[in-house]
Design an enzyme around this catalytic site. Structure first.
Site, PDB file in Angstrom:
ATOM      1  N   CYS A 101      83.704   3.544  26.469  1.00  0.00           N
ATOM      2  CA  CYS A 101      85.091   3.874  26.826  1.00  0.00           C
ATOM      3  C   CYS A 101      85.708   2.699  27.591  1.00  0.00           C
ATOM      4  O   CYS A 101      86.332   2.861  28.624  1.00  0.00           O
ATOM      5  CB  CYS A 101      85.183   5.173  27.630  1.00  0.00           C
ATOM      6  N   ALA A 123      75.409  12.705  28.880  1.00  0.00           N
ATOM      7  CA  ALA A 123      76.293  13.357  29.861  1.00  0.00           C
ATOM      8  C   ALA A 123      77.707  12.803  29.784  1.00  0.00           C
ATOM      9  O   ALA A 123      77.879  11.610  29.521  1.00  0.00           O
ATOM     10  CB  ALA A 123      75.737  13.179  31.272  1.00  0.00           C
ATOM     11  N   LYS A 137      80.356  14.783  23.441  1.00  0.00           N
ATOM     12  CA  LYS A 137      79.984  14.306  22.108  1.00  0.00           C
ATOM     13  C   LYS A 137      78.768  15.073  21.577  1.00  0.00           C
ATOM     14  O   LYS A 137      78.652  15.305  20.375  1.00  0.00           O
ATOM     15  CB  LYS A 137      79.720  12.801  22.134  1.00  0.00           C
ATOM     16  N   ASP A 187      76.141   6.132  23.365  1.00  0.00           N
ATOM     17  CA  ASP A 187      77.436   6.103  24.055  1.00  0.00           C
ATOM     18  C   ASP A 187      77.146   5.534  25.444  1.00  0.00           C
ATOM     19  O   ASP A 187      76.927   6.264  26.400  1.00  0.00           O
ATOM     20  CB  ASP A 187      78.018   7.515  24.137  1.00  0.00           C
TER      21      ASP A 187
END
Length: 446
Positions: free
Chosen positions: A382, A261, A265, A329
């Protein structure tokens, strides 16, 4: 006085109050208030500027306000003073008489005449006496923290990890609004066609010099465009797009997106597969899985399979060596996206960073067995924190002798940011104006 202008300030105060009380993200609340209040046109820009600007500069505004306050007022009054002072100091096109008038009207409406008099008195004194100089702060790190509104613990941490120059550059850069970037869905249209169509809709866009399939939006929000609705583009930061390339996708691969989510990506991977293969996209929350599936439908991608699942329990669902590529991620502190979510600065603490690195390593460990021999595992965040990034990479390789660093294969425009190790990439916000992002690549030994 224009009623709409007052409504914009009231809406701004509502958003600031809800952020403080609910710990909700500013971007989500702002969108809700714009839709609910039916705010349109230039007022959207003004509301966004006041809300983001006040949050971005909160510590600086409090430093300027402190000499004029004998004691801390109610939170809504403090937020009203902050947003009023933000306009006085940073928005030179708004006359001070308008700022004073609107602040007093809101104070009367929300409180009483006494509060209105208090607000007027503070703003008038600031107008007469001016704000105190930041040069009064002697300690260089404290001065940097207050002048750029970053908590001191964070500035100290970055200073230790990155040095003073990079920390100063990043703190200053975080005060500026990011440029919207988008990924062109090359299965539906060419980049040139998308730029032409968006220009016809009144948007000002240009090609990205960082990622081949990316464009930058210089004016407007293309989420409201026909081009977006038709699935020709996805809104995604250029730094984030580097992740898809790091996976070195080729046709017919089976890919796991372990923490998928909101699905940006996922869509990129599916597009790089050119409609072949399969992307299994996982998230813990059913409503987020629904968003991923809706996005796949909008883009016309049939090779995405979105499923509700906790990525810390992958081995219960999938067999060993069942994926050619795996992307983790991972959930992170988000310290690379402070321009988009400035409120994160004030809600995170050092312990959050340390506990998140454990979660990240846990998910990587859980994913490792599911990768085929010769397959590639990509870890991304991130954030710009080294414990969450290089620290996690070090611990993973230490614990998994069957994995080795895999040199990153990225567009040439991104390769200059790759570290000397060649398998890691740390992007800082000031590098090219993208989000702060980290990528590491591992290969499972044959």
């Amino acid at each position: 006085m224009n009623k709409t202008i007052i409504t914009v300030r009231e809406a701004a105060l509502d958003v600031l109050e809800k952020i403080d009380k609910q710990q909700s993200y500013s971007n989500l609340l702002l969108n809700q208030v714009i839709q609910k209040g039916k705010i349109k046109g230039p007022d959207i820009g003004l509301l966004t500027e006041i809300v983001y600007g006040t949050i971005q500069r909160k510590m600086t505004l409090d430093y300027y306000l402190q000499p004029f306050l004998r004691k801390k007022p109610e939170n809504w009054v403090l937020n009203l003073l902050r947003l009023s002072l933000y306009q006085m100091v940073y928005l030179d096109k708004i006359p001070e008489r308008a700022i004073f008038y609107e602040a007093v009207e809101i104070a009367k409406k929300r409180g009483h005449k006494g509060i209105a008099s208090f607000v007027t008195g503070i703003l008038r004194r600031i107008q007469r006496e001016g704000i105190r100089s930041l040069d009064l702060i002697e300690d260089p790190l404290e001065k940097l923290a207050i002048s750029t509104s970053h908590p001191l613990w964070l500035v100290k941490r970055w200073h230790e990890q990155l040095g003073l120059q990079k920390t100063e550059e990043m703190c200053k850069h975080n005060l500026h609004a990011p440029v919207q970037a988008a990924r062109v869905n090359l299965h539906k249209a060419s980049k040139e066609e998308v730029i032409r169509l968006l220009s016809e809709e009144g948007f000002n866009v240009e090609e990205s010099s960082i990622v081949p399939e990316a464009i930058r939006v210089l004016r407007g929000n293309i989420a409201h465009s026909d081009v977006y609705k038709k699935g020709y583009v996805s809104i995604q930061d250029e730094s984030s797009m580097a992740v898809g390339h790091a996976l070195t996708i080729s046709p017919n691969l089976k890919v796991l997106d372990a923490c998928a989510a909101p699905g940006g990506k996922t869509g990129h991977i599916a597009e790089l597969l050119k409609g072949t293969g399969r992307v299994i996209a996982l998230d813990l929350h059913p409503h987020k899985i629904k968003l991923i599936q809706e996005n796949a439908d909008r883009l016309g991608l049939a090779n995405i399979d979105a499923q509700v699942m906790d990525s810390r329990e992958l081995s219960r669902k999938f067999k060993s060596e069942s994926f050619d590529r795996i992307l983790v991620d991972a959930p992170c502190s988000g310290l690379g996206v402070l321009r988009r979510k400035p409120d994160i600065k004030y809600t995170k603490n050092e312990q959050d960073v340390l506990s998140l690195s454990k979660v990240q390593l846990n998910i990587l460990n859980e994913s490792a067995d599911l990768l085929k021999k010769g397959g590639i595992l990509v870890y991304s965040t991130c954030t710009v924190d080294q414990d969450e990034n290089f620290g996690v990479v070090h611990h993973f390789l230490e614990q998994h002798s069957d994995f080795e660093p895999q040199p990153l294969q990225l567009p040439v425009t991104l390769s200059k940011f790759v570290g000397s190790s060649s398998h890691t990439l740390q992007i800082l916000p000031q590098d090219f104006g993208g989000d702060g992002f980290f990528i590491a690549s591992f290969k499972k030994k044959d």
